[in-house]
Design an enzyme around this catalytic site. Structure first.
Site, PDB file in Angstrom:
ATOM      1  N   GLU A 393     -53.199  75.437  37.426  1.00 21.52           N
ATOM      2  CA  GLU A 393     -52.266  74.909  38.437  1.00 21.52           C
ATOM      3  C   GLU A 393     -52.992  74.208  39.587  1.00 21.52           C
ATOM      4  O   GLU A 393     -52.616  74.288  40.747  1.00 21.52           O
ATOM      5  CB  GLU A 393     -51.353  76.023  38.948  1.00 21.52           C
ATOM      6  CG  GLU A 393     -50.508  76.626  37.834  1.00 21.52           C
ATOM      7  CD  GLU A 393     -49.560  77.709  38.309  1.00 21.52           C
ATOM      8  OE1 GLU A 393     -49.578  78.035  39.509  1.00 21.52           O
ATOM      9  OE2 GLU A 393     -48.801  78.239  37.483  1.00 21.52           O
ATOM     10  N   GLU A 497     -47.047  80.417  30.574  1.00 25.11           N
ATOM     11  CA  GLU A 497     -46.197  81.128  31.529  1.00 25.11           C
ATOM     12  C   GLU A 497     -44.806  80.512  31.504  1.00 25.11           C
ATOM     13  O   GLU A 497     -44.667  79.301  31.618  1.00 25.11           O
ATOM     14  CB  GLU A 497     -46.735  81.022  32.960  1.00 25.11           C
ATOM     15  CG  GLU A 497     -48.067  81.668  33.227  1.00 25.11           C
ATOM     16  CD  GLU A 497     -48.442  81.573  34.710  1.00 25.11           C
ATOM     17  OE1 GLU A 497     -47.542  81.749  35.565  1.00 25.11           O
ATOM     18  OE2 GLU A 497     -49.615  81.302  34.997  1.00 25.11           O
TER      19      GLU A 497
END
Length: 563
Positions: A393, A497
């Protein structure tokens, strides 16, 4: 009562007639002649950057810049001056397409692609076809900036690309020698709008873009060289020379040649990695397809990990856990359950507990070599497949992690250093590059040779301020948006995720949509549900969302997935 004279009636009649003639005359003029507004602009092309050829600074006035505004409500247009400029100078024309009145709310990109502006395009094509000078056409610039300064901005990339290619094809038919310029500002996410090499001769970026100044999602660069560096980096998938533009007075006459020379040197320094010719891509690459779907969970409370079809478990770790032995203990427990492992390595805390705020720099200096070696020894000591996800991320413009919002090239170098350290991890380890999938993800792409899988994260909650679960985005909506950003890359996808909050009924509905999306996208090789609440520290004063689902919901979800 005083009587009105015949002369007065006659004057009134002539007045009405004059108004009607004026009205219909102007209407005829607008419809048939003043289709476009032409006027010179303050913008200037200050330089040309060509990573594969000559880069040069252009003297002021080398290319005259004009605007052609497609908005047939013009009462004035200096068309003759425009034609004179075309006869005597190289000209860059920025074409703007606007809708008027009640039509303003319509999607102007769809209107272009449906032929709404064909007459205006024809007029422009006829004018520029007469020129013996070089003519550049830049249609609908700054399209990627998330604002509404122009009506074509921040629309769906596919709509923009369709309209761009429609316009470009028609203008090329009318004026074959015209040079088509694809004109992003150079903002994060610009390559989502790349229309392909077929119609594009040049790209352009804008220094000091007014569109960018109207938003604050990403911090503006502190200097012109920094701005130039970041904007040119974002175009590394585009194999076209770049026109560097600006409307700031200081840059028009004071663009320094050293800035261009420095960029050439910088690109040459990383020509075999970051700026390798291998990264150039004309269109979406063909993605490999799965033979079987991997299904995993992040499940610290151990409520789902032993359910049917669960074959992968997710572990998050950091330097401190590796040093203390906590990671090895948790890892071996997963191996003993005969599950494959996703290892998300977060390189930000060691045994001191102090966050390393310059982690990329310290990785490259070798500060964490011992920890990397120990991690590799642990995960390479088994034949079980391990998916090693490192510094995830990174593209989100926040500072939750020390490696976020950093220089992309520094991130890439640190990623490559880790994955290639001491020959890299064992053959059982699959290297995973894990952006969230947000704007500008591909700016951080580290290269084919250090990536086996791409991972993205998909959570229903798009905004911290949304409290109504029913307002969460569908899995398919988020997936389509994020996956499109990976179109330059040809690696299989692992959604490491994903999660949704809300009632069990709503979660089941959301997961059913997820299952349908996964089944129809064979390039998704694996999925991993995040069965816990998010980190409260990341949500400030707002309660962190709880993504947990019941075992019953997980079983139902798995039953909807193809083998």
């Amino acid at each position: 009562m005083k009587r009105t004279s015949s002369k007065t009636y006659l004057a009134i009649a002539f007045g009405i007639l004059f108004v009607l003639i004026l009205f219909f005359g102007v209407r005829f003029l607008l419809k048939n002649y003043l289709l476009n507004i032409y006027y010179p602009t303050n913008q200037q092309v200050v330089a040309v950057f060509n990573v594969n050829g000559e880069s040069k600074v252009l003297p002021p006035g080398s290319i005259i810049c004009y605007n052609a505004v497609f908005k047939n409500t013009a009462l004035w247009s200096d068309k003759s001056a425009f034609e004179t400029a075309l006869s005597n100078h190289d000209v860059l024309i920025t074409v703007e397409t606007w809708l008027k009145g009640s039509d303003y709310k319509r999607n102007v990109l769809n209107e272009v692609a449906n032929g709404r502006f064909d007459k205006q395009i024809s007029e422009l094509g006829a004018v520029i076809a007469k020129s013996k000078k070089k003519v550049f056409i830049r249609w609908a610039p700054d399209m990627e900036v998330p604002t509404d300064v122009y009506p074509w901005q921040f629309k769906l990339p596919k709509d923009y690309i369709e309209a761009f290619n429609y316009f470009s094809k028609r203008i090329k038919q009318l004026a074959p020698k015209v040079q088509i310029v694809w004109g992003p500002s150079g903002y994060p996410g610009d390559t989502e709008y790349w229309p392909g090499n077929q119609m594009v001769d040049y790209a352009s970026i804008t220094l000091g873009s007014s569109s960018e100044k109207s938003v604050n999602y990403y911090p503006l660069a502190g200097s012109i060289p920094e701005m130039l560096k970041s904007k040119l980096h974002r175009l590394r998938f585009i194999d076209r020379p770049v026109l560097i533009m600006s409307d700031e007075e200081g840059l028009k006459t004071n663009f320094k040649p050293i800035w261009l020379t420095d960029q050439q040197s910088y690109h040459h320094k990383y020509i075999n990695t970051v700026y390798s010719k291998n990264v150039y891509a004309d269109s979406a690459k063909i993605k490999p397809e799965r033979t079987a779907l991997k299904i995993g969970v992040y499940d610290p409370n151990k409520k789902l990990f032993n359910r049917p079809r669960i074959t992968v478990e997710h572990l998050f770790t950091d330097w401190g856990e590796v040093e203390r032995g906590d990671f090895e203990r948790n890892f071996l427990q997963v191996i003993d359950r005969h599950h494959e492992v996703i290892v998300t390595m977060e390189p930000w805390r060691d045994n001191s507990g102090i966050t390393d705020t310059i982690v990329l720099e310290n990785i490259l200096k070798g500060r964490y070599d011992k920890q990397i070696k120990k991690l590799f020894d642990i995960i390479s000591s088994t034949k079980t497949i391990v998916y090693l996800r490192w510094m995830h991320e990174m593209e989100i413009p926040i500072h939750r992690y020390a490696w976020q919002s950093q220089d992309p090239v520094s991130y890439i170098n640190a990623f490559r250093y880790f994955m290639q350290f001491d020959g890299g991890p064992g053959i059982n380890v699959k290297k995973v590059w894990g952006p969230a999938g947000d704007r500008g993800s591909v700016d951080f792409w580290p290269g084919d040779d250090v990536v086996d899988y791409i991972s993205i994260a998909i959570y229903g909650l798009p905004d911290k301020n949304i409290t109504d679960p029913e307002k969460q985005e569908a899995f398919s909506t988020i997936f389509n948006r994020k996956y499109y950003r990976m179109r330059f890359l040809d690696k299989p996808l692992f959604i490491t995720e994903f999660g949704v909050k809300g009632s069990e009924a709503f979660q089941n509905k959301w997961l059913a949509n997820a299952a349908k999306t996964i089944n129809t996208n064979p390039h998704i090789f694996g999925i991993c549900y995040f069965n816990l609440y998010d980190n409260p520290k990341a949500w400030g004063n707002i309660k962190a969302p709880d993504w947990s689902i019941t075992p019953k919901s997980m079983i139902k979800f798995c039953s909807l997935l193809n083998e």
